[in-house]
Write a protein that holds these residues in place. Structure first.
Motif, mmCIF file in Angstrom:
data_model
loop_
_atom_site.group_PDB
_atom_site.id
_atom_site.type_symbol
_atom_site.label_atom_id
_atom_site.label_comp_id
_atom_site.label_asym_id
_atom_site.label_seq_id
_atom_site.Cartn_x
_atom_site.Cartn_y
_atom_site.Cartn_z
ATOM 1 N N ALA A 137 22.982 45.120 36.669
ATOM 2 C CA ALA A 137 22.226 46.074 37.481
ATOM 3 C C ALA A 137 22.790 46.247 38.885
ATOM 4 N N THR A 138 23.176 45.159 39.543
ATOM 5 C CA THR A 138 23.695 45.303 40.908
ATOM 6 C C THR A 138 25.058 46.003 40.927
ATOM 7 N N PRO A 139 26.043 45.586 40.110
ATOM 8 C CA PRO A 139 27.288 46.353 40.069
ATOM 9 C C PRO A 139 27.072 47.813 39.658
ATOM 10 N N GLY A 140 26.159 48.043 38.699
ATOM 11 C CA GLY A 140 25.859 49.423 38.323
ATOM 12 C C GLY A 140 25.293 50.206 39.490
ATOM 13 N N GLY A 141 24.454 49.546 40.289
ATOM 14 C CA GLY A 141 23.901 50.185 41.475
ATOM 15 C C GLY A 141 24.969 50.496 42.506
ATOM 16 N N ILE A 142 25.923 49.587 42.656
ATOM 17 C CA ILE A 142 27.035 49.825 43.588
ATOM 18 C C ILE A 142 27.820 51.067 43.178
ATOM 19 N N MET A 143 28.125 51.181 41.893
ATOM 20 C CA MET A 143 28.888 52.338 41.427
ATOM 21 C C MET A 143 28.105 53.635 41.624
ATOM 22 N N ALA A 158 40.821 47.981 45.448
ATOM 23 C CA ALA A 158 39.478 47.435 45.595
ATOM 24 C C ALA A 158 39.560 45.912 45.595
ATOM 25 N N VAL A 159 38.965 45.294 46.587
ATOM 26 C CA VAL A 159 38.922 43.837 46.674
ATOM 27 C C VAL A 159 37.477 43.393 46.498
ATOM 28 N N VAL A 160 37.262 42.533 45.505
ATOM 29 C CA VAL A 160 35.932 41.986 45.231
ATOM 30 C C VAL A 160 35.933 40.527 45.666
ATOM 31 N N VAL A 161 35.075 40.199 46.619
ATOM 32 C CA VAL A 161 34.964 38.818 47.076
ATOM 33 C C VAL A 161 33.753 38.214 46.369
ATOM 34 N N GLY A 162 34.021 37.395 45.357
ATOM 35 C CA GLY A 162 32.965 36.835 44.522
ATOM 36 C C GLY A 162 33.326 37.010 43.058
ATOM 37 N N ARG A 163 32.928 36.029 42.241
ATOM 38 C CA ARG A 163 33.323 36.073 40.828
ATOM 39 C C ARG A 163 32.190 35.641 39.903
ATOM 40 N N SER A 164 30.952 35.848 40.321
ATOM 41 C CA SER A 164 29.838 35.471 39.451
ATOM 42 C C SER A 164 29.826 36.379 38.224
ATOM 43 N N LEU A 167 27.693 39.611 38.918
ATOM 44 C CA LEU A 167 27.910 40.452 40.101
ATOM 45 C C LEU A 167 29.406 40.692 40.335
ATOM 46 N N GLY A 168 30.129 39.672 40.778
ATOM 47 C CA GLY A 168 31.528 39.890 41.125
ATOM 48 C C GLY A 168 32.393 40.348 39.969
ATOM 49 N N LYS A 169 32.346 39.608 38.867
ATOM 50 C CA LYS A 169 33.198 39.967 37.726
ATOM 51 C C LYS A 169 32.891 41.355 37.179
ATOM 52 N N PRO A 170 31.624 41.693 36.898
ATOM 53 C CA PRO A 170 31.377 43.048 36.394
ATOM 54 C C PRO A 170 31.667 44.147 37.423
ATOM 55 N N ALA A 171 31.474 43.865 38.710
ATOM 56 C CA ALA A 171 31.812 44.873 39.718
ATOM 57 C C ALA A 171 33.289 45.223 39.641
ATOM 58 N N GLY A 172 34.118 44.199 39.508
ATOM 59 C CA GLY A 172 35.550 44.454 39.390
ATOM 60 C C GLY A 172 35.911 45.241 38.146
ATOM 61 N N MET A 173 35.267 44.937 37.028
ATOM 62 C CA MET A 173 35.553 45.651 35.791
ATOM 63 C C MET A 173 35.136 47.119 35.881
ATOM 64 N N LEU A 174 34.007 47.385 36.520
ATOM 65 C CA LEU A 174 33.564 48.774 36.674
ATOM 66 C C LEU A 174 34.505 49.548 37.590
ATOM 67 N N LEU A 175 35.013 48.908 38.625
ATOM 68 C CA LEU A 175 35.984 49.565 39.506
ATOM 69 C C LEU A 175 37.299 49.815 38.773
ATOM 70 N N LEU A 202 35.985 47.443 49.692
ATOM 71 C CA LEU A 202 35.641 46.033 49.686
ATOM 72 C C LEU A 202 34.236 45.842 49.149
ATOM 73 N N VAL A 203 34.087 44.952 48.170
ATOM 74 C CA VAL A 203 32.772 44.544 47.681
ATOM 75 C C VAL A 203 32.610 43.067 47.995
ATOM 76 N N ALA A 204 31.685 42.743 48.881
ATOM 77 C CA ALA A 204 31.433 41.358 49.276
ATOM 78 C C ALA A 204 30.205 40.873 48.526
ATOM 79 N N ALA A 205 30.384 39.854 47.684
ATOM 80 C CA ALA A 205 29.317 39.446 46.763
ATOM 81 C C ALA A 205 29.323 37.946 46.549
ATOM 82 N N VAL A 206 29.214 37.187 47.638
ATOM 83 C CA VAL A 206 29.256 35.735 47.516
ATOM 84 C C VAL A 206 27.984 35.042 47.991
#
Length: 275
Positions: A137-143, A158-164, A167-175, A202-206
């Motif tokens: 939901a959060t990465p989807g909301g970001i997009m 695109a730089v994603v800081v965080g790998r949960s 949040l972090g991992k799916p945000a990167g995949m969507l980008l 930049l997506v900061a997600a830590v």
């Protein structure tokens, strides 16, 4: 340079208007079951917010509260019951859960067809392979927020800081699916400042307040801060806003979009599972 605000409240309000109209057309109320384990005050606040949004768009929120001493087995059994309940369209397990619970086992007990928060392995795989499913939901909301402001992503770094995993991992995949070139950073990244300084997006997600210094931001970059509102975000806001082209406030940026996407995906689940 003064960054333009990426106003999550305004964009979420428009998305919720569309959700409300879709609910009205269904002829019944979609049901979102929210499970809350323990007595974390912030979690209780988030669940109340979600229930309030459900009511405003004509959905039903079913709240299940379990004690802080709940075991993994007890939680999994409750989630499986909800997965098998034909009246429930979506299931949300509010996280974090108490330490004795295997959170991943609990997530995997959710029927993927009702995984409107996008936390199961099945949802992640479908998202990564661009085969549908529900986005986290959060990465989807970001997009959705980036799309609302017509931020170009193709060819951008695109730089994603965080790998949960939610949040972090799916945000990167969507980008990546939007043809951005994605770099993941995390707690073991050497010279984080240099990595961040190369980001067009930049997506900061830590969840570490002020981790990203404002003077690290590349001039003209788009800054999305998915950090906790209670901690005032992961990015040093004022200094970053002087360098970025767009920036999310905390609160009022990513948070409202998360809830809006959650409800939109619940309506989609209701439409697909109980046409």
């Amino acid at each position: 340079m003064t960054a333009q605000i990426l106003d999550g409240r305004a964009v979420a309000a428009k998305l919720l208007d569309a959700v409300r109209a879709e609910v009205a057309g269904l002829g019944r109320k979609p049901v979102l079951a929210t499970i809350l384990v323990g007595d974390d005050p912030a979690s209780h606040t988030y669940v109340r917010m979600k229930a309030n949004r459900c009511a405003k768009v004509g959905m039903e929120s079913r709240r299940i509260e379990l004690g802080a001493d709940t075991t993994t087995g007890e939680l999994v059994a409750r989630i499986r019951d909800l997965s098998e309940d034909p009246d429930v369209d979506g299931i949300l397990l509010q996280h974090p859960v108490p330490g004795q619970i295997d959170e991943r086992a609990a997530f995997e007990a959710i029927d993927p067809a009702k995984d409107v928060d996008g936390v199961t392995r099945t949802s992640f795989a479908k998202m990564a392979f661009e085969e549908g499913g529900f986005a986290s939901a959060t990465p989807g909301g970001i997009m959705a927020l980036l799309d609302a402001y017509e931020i170009p992503l193709s060819g951008k770094h695109a730089v994603v800081v965080g790998r949960s995993p939610i949040l972090g991992k799916p945000a990167g995949m969507l980008l990546l699916a939007r043809n951005a070139t994605v770099t993941y950073c995390h707690s073991r990244t050497t010279n984080l400042a240099a990595m961040v300084s190369e980001a067009d997006v930049l997506v900061a997600a830590v969840g570490r307040p002020g981790l990203v210094r404002g003077d690290w931001i590349k001039p003209g970059a788009v800054v999305v801060d998915a950090g906790y509102a209670d901690n005032k975000g992961d990015v040093e806001y004022e200094a970053a806003a002087d360098r970025a082209s767009y920036i999310t406030p905390v609160p009022g940026g990513v948070g409202p979009m998360t809830i809006a996407v959650l409800l939109a995906q619940t309506v989609r689940a209701a439409r697909e599972n109980r046409p």
